[in-house]
Scaffold this motif. Structure first.
Motif, PDB file in Angstrom:
ATOM      1  N   ARG A   1       2.068   9.485  -5.874  1.00  0.00           N
ATOM      2  CA  ARG A   1       2.445  10.849  -5.518  1.00  0.00           C
ATOM      3  C   ARG A   1       3.651  11.345  -6.314  1.00  0.00           C
ATOM      4  O   ARG A   1       3.804  12.553  -6.539  1.00  0.00           O
ATOM      5  CB  ARG A   1       2.743  10.944  -4.027  1.00  0.00           C
TER       6      ARG A   1
ATOM      7  N   LEU B   1      -4.793  -0.693  -5.379  1.00  0.00           N
ATOM      8  CA  LEU B   1      -5.276  -0.683  -4.001  1.00  0.00           C
ATOM      9  C   LEU B   1      -6.565  -1.481  -3.860  1.00  0.00           C
ATOM     10  O   LEU B   1      -6.780  -2.164  -2.848  1.00  0.00           O
ATOM     11  CB  LEU B   1      -5.483   0.758  -3.531  1.00  0.00           C
TER      12      LEU B   1
ATOM     13  N   ALA C   1      -3.879   8.171   3.220  1.00  0.00           N
ATOM     14  CA  ALA C   1      -3.378   8.316   1.843  1.00  0.00           C
ATOM     15  C   ALA C   1      -4.049   7.313   0.924  1.00  0.00           C
ATOM     16  O   ALA C   1      -4.398   7.625  -0.229  1.00  0.00           O
ATOM     17  CB  ALA C   1      -1.863   8.135   1.834  1.00  0.00           C
ATOM     18  N   VAL C   2      -4.236   6.082   1.422  1.00  0.00           N
ATOM     19  CA  VAL C   2      -4.918   5.061   0.626  1.00  0.00           C
ATOM     20  C   VAL C   2      -6.368   5.462   0.389  1.00  0.00           C
ATOM     21  O   VAL C   2      -6.890   5.352  -0.743  1.00  0.00           O
ATOM     22  CB  VAL C   2      -4.836   3.691   1.343  1.00  0.00           C
TER      23      VAL C   2
ATOM     24  N   ARG D   1      -3.328   7.867 -11.223  1.00  0.00           N
ATOM     25  CA  ARG D   1      -4.262   7.681 -10.112  1.00  0.00           C
ATOM     26  C   ARG D   1      -5.160   6.475 -10.357  1.00  0.00           C
ATOM     27  O   ARG D   1      -5.459   5.718  -9.429  1.00  0.00           O
ATOM     28  CB  ARG D   1      -5.100   8.947  -9.931  1.00  0.00           C
TER      29      ARG D   1
ATOM     30  N   LEU E   1       5.655   6.451   5.731  1.00  0.00           N
ATOM     31  CA  LEU E   1       4.360   5.785   5.711  1.00  0.00           C
ATOM     32  C   LEU E   1       4.389   4.445   6.438  1.00  0.00           C
ATOM     33  O   LEU E   1       3.352   3.964   6.909  1.00  0.00           O
ATOM     34  CB  LEU E   1       3.901   5.576   4.264  1.00  0.00           C
TER      35      LEU E   1
ATOM     36  N   ALA F   1      -3.196   3.449  -9.521  1.00  0.00           N
ATOM     37  CA  ALA F   1      -3.088   3.304  -8.075  1.00  0.00           C
ATOM     38  C   ALA F   1      -4.384   2.773  -7.478  1.00  0.00           C
ATOM     39  O   ALA F   1      -4.384   1.889  -6.608  1.00  0.00           O
ATOM     40  CB  ALA F   1      -2.731   4.646  -7.440  1.00  0.00           C
TER      41      ALA F   1
ATOM     42  N   ARG G   1       0.836  -1.209   0.000  1.00  0.00           N
ATOM     43  CA  ARG G   1       0.000   0.000   0.000  1.00  0.00           C
ATOM     44  C   ARG G   1       0.872   1.261   0.000  1.00  0.00           C
ATOM     45  O   ARG G   1       0.601   2.224  -0.740  1.00  0.00           O
ATOM     46  CB  ARG G   1      -0.931  -0.003   1.216  1.00  0.00           C
TER      47      ARG G   1
ATOM     48  N   LEU H   1      -0.814   6.454   6.445  1.00  0.00           N
ATOM     49  CA  LEU H   1      -0.909   5.534   5.297  1.00  0.00           C
ATOM     50  C   LEU H   1      -2.369   5.244   4.967  1.00  0.00           C
ATOM     51  O   LEU H   1      -2.763   5.278   3.785  1.00  0.00           O
ATOM     52  CB  LEU H   1      -0.154   4.240   5.606  1.00  0.00           C
TER      53      LEU H   1
ATOM     54  N   LEU I   1      -6.723   8.036  -2.334  1.00  0.00           N
ATOM     55  CA  LEU I   1      -6.577   7.500  -3.697  1.00  0.00           C
ATOM     56  C   LEU I   1      -7.795   6.687  -4.124  1.00  0.00           C
ATOM     57  O   LEU I   1      -8.127   6.619  -5.310  1.00  0.00           O
ATOM     58  CB  LEU I   1      -5.311   6.652  -3.802  1.00  0.00           C
TER      59      LEU I   1
ATOM     60  N   VAL J   1       1.051   4.261  -2.912  1.00  0.00           N
ATOM     61  CA  VAL J   1       0.876   5.681  -2.580  1.00  0.00           C
ATOM     62  C   VAL J   1       2.074   6.483  -3.069  1.00  0.00           C
ATOM     63  O   VAL J   1       1.924   7.552  -3.688  1.00  0.00           O
ATOM     64  CB  VAL J   1       0.676   5.866  -1.067  1.00  0.00           C
TER      65      VAL J   1
END
Length: 495
Positions: free
Chosen positions: A46, A59, A489-490, A52, A214, A55, A38, A486, A493, A42
């Protein structure tokens, strides 16, 4: 090659290497691997290395793998380890265009080392917590026995009177250093190798510091070569646990003697005692025997880590790291068992204070003070005073006299007969010099056996213990904050 020879993996290689390590990896590395995956997604997003959408797909696939759990992860033909099993699942779920990008800018080398460090971290902190609790138990115990006289030993022989608290303060000092070694092992371990890739780093514009943050690492391993070559995070654990084991082993040896009927110094709680199948009177202190044996196991496991690390080249050791896992993680688990048992023993331990006080002066343990008194009060050079007192002890032994039966007159007669010296020492001064309580009370220098001196040592040790508790709490708070960052951030996204 014979045409009927099986392809990879050979059945025996699969049985003895791949399958055992796969079982270890599922038990030890699964959760760290999912967190590392994960964090890597991220970071890639970034840094604009993946889109995106890519990502989000990765995820989402990772969530699906986690939802299916370990039951859905089995090695299939041609797969080597858990990494490939998870990667194949991700590609299957996210599609080849997106799923295959998880391994951008990293290798199994830097990933594998990161996972081991992540897996070690909670166990190291758990051992630290157990050690702090043991120190708390010993500190409480010592404070109850500031005035409990006992004989101190050197070369296994009665040497000088001391107190139980003074003895325990010495043990606590060594355990305080053991905690410092564990803290250093934690700091060495909590550095991120991510970004080293196979060895030389990567040409992709990644952010190594972001990946480290993270995942709760304190910092990155700056050298990418060191990142995939270092083994001192492993040998550092081994070293810290070895020294801890030796310190506790020596304490165990003393306790086994104290628990003998001949000594009668302590009474182990009944919950740790086993009886004989034939001798009704027996109270076998089996917990101490098992602790002694289990410390041997701990030392063997720690030495196994060192032996496996010492004979490998300074380069990638990922392919043999699985051989280190059993002693590595086993040593930490064994250490926890030992420390927790010790704390329980100390919390329930009874001390025969009267028996110890009665033995404090046996064996002429106080005569060092008599020699000191002859130097202070009579002006004798210490070596001459030592000779006078030695002659007195020989006289007492020849006459089968106990220390309490000696008199100042005997000292004067022995000094004159043996050495031609005329000594003027009052009977009160003579008896005070042989009194074990007075002996201890006079040792008021920093760290001495006098109750107030020992209490001051225990106060310092209590402050050190509190500081270690604060460090442990700060570490766990930092890790919790990293996990929250973390997760946020996940979520961003996936939004």
């Amino acid at each position: 090659m014979s045409s009927d020879m099986p392809g990879f993996p050979h059945p025996l290689y699969d049985k003895y290497v791949l399958q055992p390590f796969y079982a270890d990896a599922k038990a030890r590395l699964y959760a760290p691997m999912m967190a590392a995956n994960r964090a890597h997604v991220v970071m890639l997003a970034r840094c604009d290395i993946i889109t995106r959408d890519n990502a989000r797909a990765l995820l989402t696939a990772l969530r699906q793998v986690e939802a299916e759990g370990l039951a859905g992860l089995t090695l299939s033909g041609g797969e080597e380890d858990l990494f490939f099993a998870i990667e194949n699942k991700l590609i299957e779920s996210a599609g080849a265009a997106y799923g295959g990008n998880l391994q951008l800018a990293r290798s199994r080398n830097d990933l594998g080392y990161a996972l081991t460090r992540l897996a070690l971290r909670p166990l190291l902190l758990a051992v630290m917590e157990d050690l702090l609790r043991l120190r708390q138990s010993l500190l409480r115990f010592a404070r109850k026995h500031l005035k409990t006289l006992m004989p101190g030993y050197t070369h296994t022989q009665p040497a000088q009177p001391t107190t139980m608290a003074h003895y325990i303060a010495g043990l606590l000092a060594s355990l305080q250093r053991d905690a410092a070694r564990l803290r250093f092992a934690c700091a060495t371990n909590n550095q991120s190798p991510l970004g080293a890739a196979a060895l030389t780093g990567t040409a992709f514009p990644i952010d190594r510091h972001l990946s480290a943050r993270l995942l709760g690492f304190d910092e990155i391993q700056l050298s990418t070569y060191d990142s995939i070559s270092a083994s001192d995070n492993l040998t550092g654990v081994a070293g810290a646990l070895s020294t801890l084991g030796v310190n506790l082993s020596r304490f165990t040896r003393d306790m086994l003697f104290w628990a003998t009927q001949e000594s009668g110094a302590i009474r182990i709680h009944d919950s740790f005692i086993q009886i004989s199948s034939i001798m009704p009177q027996k109270r076998n202190p089996v917990v101490l025997e098992h602790l002694s044996a289990r410390i041997s196991r701990l030392l063997a496991q720690a030495q196994g880590i060192v032996l496996q690390c010492h004979n490998i080249p300074f380069g990638d050791t990922q392919d043999i790291e699985d051989e280190i896992f059993p002693p590595l993680f086993g040593s930490l688990e064994t250490a926890r068992e030992i420390i927790q048992l010790y704390a329980a023993v100390i919390d329930t331990l009874e001390v025969n204070a009267a028996r110890l006080r009665g033995r404090a002066a046996l064996g002429f343990t106080t005569v060092t003070e008599l020699a000191d008194t002859l130097t202070r009060d009579c002006g004798l050079p210490f070596r001459q005073a030592h000779s006078v007192v030695s002659a007195l002890v020989r006289f007492a032994q020849d006459e089968e006299l106990a220390p309490a039966e000696l008199t100042g007159g005997m000292l004067r007669r022995v000094a004159f007969d043996e050495l031609g010296l005329r000594i003027k020492l009052s009977e009160a001064a003579f008896q005070r010099a042989l009194d074990p309580q007075a002996f201890v009370d006079a040792r008021t220098l920093p760290g001495g056996a006098a109750p107030e001196a020992t209490a001051a040592v225990l106060s310092v040790q209590g402050a050190s213990l509190e500081e270690d508790w604060n460090w442990l709490e700060a570490m766990r708070e930092a890790l919790s904050a990293a996990e929250q960052e973390l997760n946020a951030a996940v979520a961003d996204l996936l939004d």
